[in-house]
Design a protein around this motif. Structure first.
Motif, PDB file in Angstrom:
ATOM      1  N   LYS A  38     -28.297  -0.530 -19.305  1.00  0.00           N
ATOM      2  CA  LYS A  38     -28.133  -1.792 -20.026  1.00  0.00           C
ATOM      3  C   LYS A  38     -26.863  -1.788 -20.879  1.00  0.00           C
ATOM      4  O   LYS A  38     -26.881  -2.086 -22.070  1.00  0.00           O
ATOM      5  N   GLY A  39     -25.764  -1.439 -20.230  1.00  0.00           N
ATOM      6  CA  GLY A  39     -24.490  -1.438 -20.928  1.00  0.00           C
ATOM      7  C   GLY A  39     -24.419  -0.430 -22.055  1.00  0.00           C
ATOM      8  O   GLY A  39     -23.777  -0.675 -23.079  1.00  0.00           O
ATOM      9  N   GLY A  40     -25.034   0.720 -21.846  1.00  0.00           N
ATOM     10  CA  GLY A  40     -25.001   1.776 -22.845  1.00  0.00           C
ATOM     11  C   GLY A  40     -26.060   1.658 -23.925  1.00  0.00           C
ATOM     12  O   GLY A  40     -26.162   2.532 -24.797  1.00  0.00           O
ATOM     13  N   SER A  41     -26.888   0.613 -23.865  1.00  0.00           N
ATOM     14  CA  SER A  41     -27.887   0.393 -24.921  1.00  0.00           C
ATOM     15  C   SER A  41     -28.978   1.455 -24.939  1.00  0.00           C
ATOM     16  O   SER A  41     -29.592   1.707 -25.982  1.00  0.00           O
ATOM     17  N   THR A  42     -29.243   2.071 -23.800  1.00  0.00           N
ATOM     18  CA  THR A  42     -30.299   3.090 -23.747  1.00  0.00           C
ATOM     19  C   THR A  42     -29.746   4.514 -23.850  1.00  0.00           C
ATOM     20  O   THR A  42     -30.505   5.475 -23.747  1.00  0.00           O
ATOM     21  N   ILE A  43     -28.433   4.632 -24.033  1.00  0.00           N
ATOM     22  CA  ILE A  43     -27.835   5.962 -24.217  1.00  0.00           C
ATOM     23  C   ILE A  43     -27.799   6.259 -25.709  1.00  0.00           C
ATOM     24  O   ILE A  43     -26.979   5.713 -26.460  1.00  0.00           O
ATOM     25  N   GLU A  44     -28.708   7.101 -26.168  1.00  0.00           N
ATOM     26  CA  GLU A  44     -28.800   7.427 -27.591  1.00  0.00           C
ATOM     27  C   GLU A  44     -27.787   8.502 -27.952  1.00  0.00           C
ATOM     28  O   GLU A  44     -27.690   9.540 -27.287  1.00  0.00           O
ATOM     29  N   VAL A  45     -27.025   8.231 -28.998  1.00  0.00           N
ATOM     30  CA  VAL A  45     -25.998   9.165 -29.451  1.00  0.00           C
ATOM     31  C   VAL A  45     -26.052   9.259 -30.975  1.00  0.00           C
ATOM     32  O   VAL A  45     -26.753   8.482 -31.643  1.00  0.00           O
ATOM     33  N   HIS A  46     -25.338  10.215 -31.506  1.00  0.00           N
ATOM     34  CA  HIS A  46     -25.053  10.250 -32.932  1.00  0.00           C
ATOM     35  C   HIS A  46     -23.616   9.794 -33.128  1.00  0.00           C
ATOM     36  O   HIS A  46     -22.701  10.352 -32.508  1.00  0.00           O
ATOM     37  N   TRP A  47     -23.431   8.779 -33.951  1.00  0.00           N
ATOM     38  CA  TRP A  47     -22.082   8.349 -34.315  1.00  0.00           C
ATOM     39  C   TRP A  47     -21.781   8.983 -35.663  1.00  0.00           C
ATOM     40  O   TRP A  47     -22.285   8.559 -36.677  1.00  0.00           O
ATOM     41  N   PHE A  48     -20.999  10.063 -35.623  1.00  0.00           N
ATOM     42  CA  PHE A  48     -20.827  10.923 -36.768  1.00  0.00           C
ATOM     43  C   PHE A  48     -22.221  11.384 -37.220  1.00  0.00           C
ATOM     44  O   PHE A  48     -22.900  12.042 -36.458  1.00  0.00           O
ATOM     45  N   SER A  49     -22.693  11.010 -38.388  1.00  0.00           N
ATOM     46  CA  SER A  49     -23.988  11.531 -38.858  1.00  0.00           C
ATOM     47  C   SER A  49     -25.145  10.571 -38.626  1.00  0.00           C
ATOM     48  O   SER A  49     -26.286  10.876 -38.985  1.00  0.00           O
ATOM     49  N   LYS A  50     -24.865   9.403 -38.016  1.00  0.00           N
ATOM     50  CA  LYS A  50     -25.895   8.377 -37.886  1.00  0.00           C
ATOM     51  C   LYS A  50     -26.379   8.261 -36.442  1.00  0.00           C
ATOM     52  O   LYS A  50     -25.595   8.336 -35.504  1.00  0.00           O
ATOM     53  N   LYS A  51     -27.689   8.026 -36.295  1.00  0.00           N
ATOM     54  CA  LYS A  51     -28.231   7.738 -34.971  1.00  0.00           C
ATOM     55  C   LYS A  51     -27.780   6.356 -34.533  1.00  0.00           C
ATOM     56  O   LYS A  51     -27.760   5.403 -35.308  1.00  0.00           O
ATOM     57  N   SER A  52     -27.419   6.252 -33.266  1.00  0.00           N
ATOM     58  CA  SER A  52     -26.954   4.979 -32.738  1.00  0.00           C
ATOM     59  C   SER A  52     -27.167   4.989 -31.239  1.00  0.00           C
ATOM     60  O   SER A  52     -27.873   5.834 -30.695  1.00  0.00           O
ATOM     61  N   ASN A  53     -26.600   4.014 -30.565  1.00  0.00           N
ATOM     62  CA  ASN A  53     -26.547   4.039 -29.108  1.00  0.00           C
ATOM     63  C   ASN A  53     -25.129   3.678 -28.695  1.00  0.00           C
ATOM     64  O   ASN A  53     -24.347   3.135 -29.491  1.00  0.00           O
ATOM     65  N   LEU A  54     -24.779   3.990 -27.465  1.00  0.00           N
ATOM     66  CA  LEU A  54     -23.394   3.856 -27.045  1.00  0.00           C
ATOM     67  C   LEU A  54     -22.905   2.410 -27.118  1.00  0.00           C
ATOM     68  O   LEU A  54     -21.752   2.158 -27.489  1.00  0.00           O
ATOM     69  N   HIS A  55     -23.778   1.477 -26.783  1.00  0.00           N
ATOM     70  CA  HIS A  55     -23.374   0.075 -26.853  1.00  0.00           C
ATOM     71  C   HIS A  55     -23.021  -0.311 -28.285  1.00  0.00           C
ATOM     72  O   HIS A  55     -21.993  -0.969 -28.523  1.00  0.00           O
ATOM     73  N   SER A  56     -23.836   0.102 -29.238  1.00  0.00           N
ATOM     74  CA  SER A  56     -23.572  -0.232 -30.643  1.00  0.00           C
ATOM     75  C   SER A  56     -22.296   0.430 -31.149  1.00  0.00           C
ATOM     76  O   SER A  56     -21.590  -0.140 -31.996  1.00  0.00           O
ATOM     77  N   VAL A  57     -21.994   1.615 -30.651  1.00  0.00           N
ATOM     78  CA  VAL A  57     -20.743   2.278 -31.034  1.00  0.00           C
ATOM     79  C   VAL A  57     -19.561   1.397 -30.673  1.00  0.00           C
ATOM     80  O   VAL A  57     -18.610   1.234 -31.458  1.00  0.00           O
ATOM     81  N   TRP A  58     -19.602   0.785 -29.488  1.00  0.00           N
ATOM     82  CA  TRP A  58     -18.488  -0.068 -29.050  1.00  0.00           C
ATOM     83  C   TRP A  58     -18.569  -1.471 -29.627  1.00  0.00           C
ATOM     84  O   TRP A  58     -17.545  -2.130 -29.797  1.00  0.00           O
ATOM     85  N   ASP A  59     -19.755  -1.944 -29.942  1.00  0.00           N
ATOM     86  CA  ASP A  59     -19.892  -3.243 -30.596  1.00  0.00           C
ATOM     87  C   ASP A  59     -19.425  -3.179 -32.049  1.00  0.00           C
ATOM     88  O   ASP A  59     -18.754  -4.092 -32.532  1.00  0.00           O
ATOM     89  N   GLU A  60     -19.820  -2.114 -32.751  1.00  0.00           N
ATOM     90  CA  GLU A  60     -19.630  -2.084 -34.199  1.00  0.00           C
ATOM     91  C   GLU A  60     -19.051  -0.768 -34.712  1.00  0.00           C
ATOM     92  O   GLU A  60     -18.209  -0.770 -35.611  1.00  0.00           O
TER      93      GLU A  60
END
Length: 262
Positions: free
Chosen positions: A131-153
């Motif tokens: 779903k455009g990276g929405s289900t790929i869970e990552v850590h953005w620096f120290s915060k939990k996020s998903n890949l889509h949100s990393v590129w959105d925000e």
């Protein structure tokens, strides 16, 4: 009144101001996020914010991909279809006054402006399976996020905090300087299909290639993303923002200008 022919406007800027709702205060940027809120009372519009593409093909095909992925599978119900549709609707401002129940040109303007940004965000043309990276869970620096949100925000917010003292205006000014400076020679190629007002299939194809080359690369489930990812992807984000802005300005100048009134 929004939705009617612009009877007194004589320039694209005047048409734009007549179409904008009062709460925009004559600034399109103030209302470009409206479609994100509108999806809650216009649920059919959700499918128009993105297009799903087949995994790992790294290419876009309108006939294959532009369908309502979350609902009926109706053709044209994707972000590239939306950009084309709302461009065509805005062209109606040149014709006779619209009847009640016909297109709302104010909504067409707000949808086009927002979807032109969405189609340039690479993961809005990402893979179907995640779903455009929405289900790929990552850590953005120290915060939990998903890949889509990393590129959105995430990338934009981190850059804004780190380099611009949290000023979005300073970031925009920096991108504007690049458009007229280091990228100036590239801008004509960004408008390479200028035989049309908008070229959403080209934009979507660019985005999925960027998604493959930059967004998905080295970013799998559970990955911790930090400075290496951020600093190498930030120039890509800046350029996609610039391309979206230049192409939207080009489209609005063409669509809102009535040559017959010259």
């Amino acid at each position: 009144m929004p939705g009617e022919k612009m009877g007194t406007a004589s320039s694209p800027r005047e048409v734009l101001e007549e179409l904008l709702p009062d709460f925009a205060h004559n600034d399109l940027g103030n209302v470009c996020s409206w479609p994100d809120r509108a999806r809650y009372w216009l649920p059919w519009s959700t499918a128009l914010h993105y297009v799903n593409t087949p995994d790992l093909i790294c290419g876009y095909d309108y006939d294959r991909d532009c369908r309502d992925a979350a609902g009926t599978g109706e053709k044209g119900m994707c972000v590239s279809g939306a950009v084309k549709n709302y461009t065509d609707q805005l062209l109606r401002h040149r014709g006779p006054p619209l009847a009640d129940g016909d297109y709302n040109l104010t909504q067409s303007l707000l949808f086009l402006s927002h979807f032109m940004a969405d189609i340039h965000q690479p993961l809005h043309a990402g893979f179907s399976s995640d779903k455009g990276g929405s289900t790929i869970e990552v850590h953005w620096f120290s915060k939990k996020s998903n890949l889509h949100s990393v590129w959105d925000e995430g990338i934009i917010e981190t850059a804004k905090q780190r380099f611009y003292n949290n000023s979005v205006e300073a970031m925009i000014q920096d991108i504007d300087r690049n458009i007229t400076g280091v990228w100036a020679d590239q801008v004509p190629a960004w408008l390479g299909c200028s035989s049309e007002d908008t070229c959403p299939d080209v934009d979507a194809a660019e985005s999925v290639r960027v998604a493959c080359d930059w967004a998905y690369r080295n970013a799998t489930n559970g990955t911790a993303l930090g400075d290496d990812y951020f600093l190498t992807r930030l120039p890509v984000v800046y350029m996609r923002l610039a391309q979206a802005g230049v192409r939207l300005a080009f489209a609005l100048n063409n669509v809102l200008w009535d040559a017959d009134e010259d």
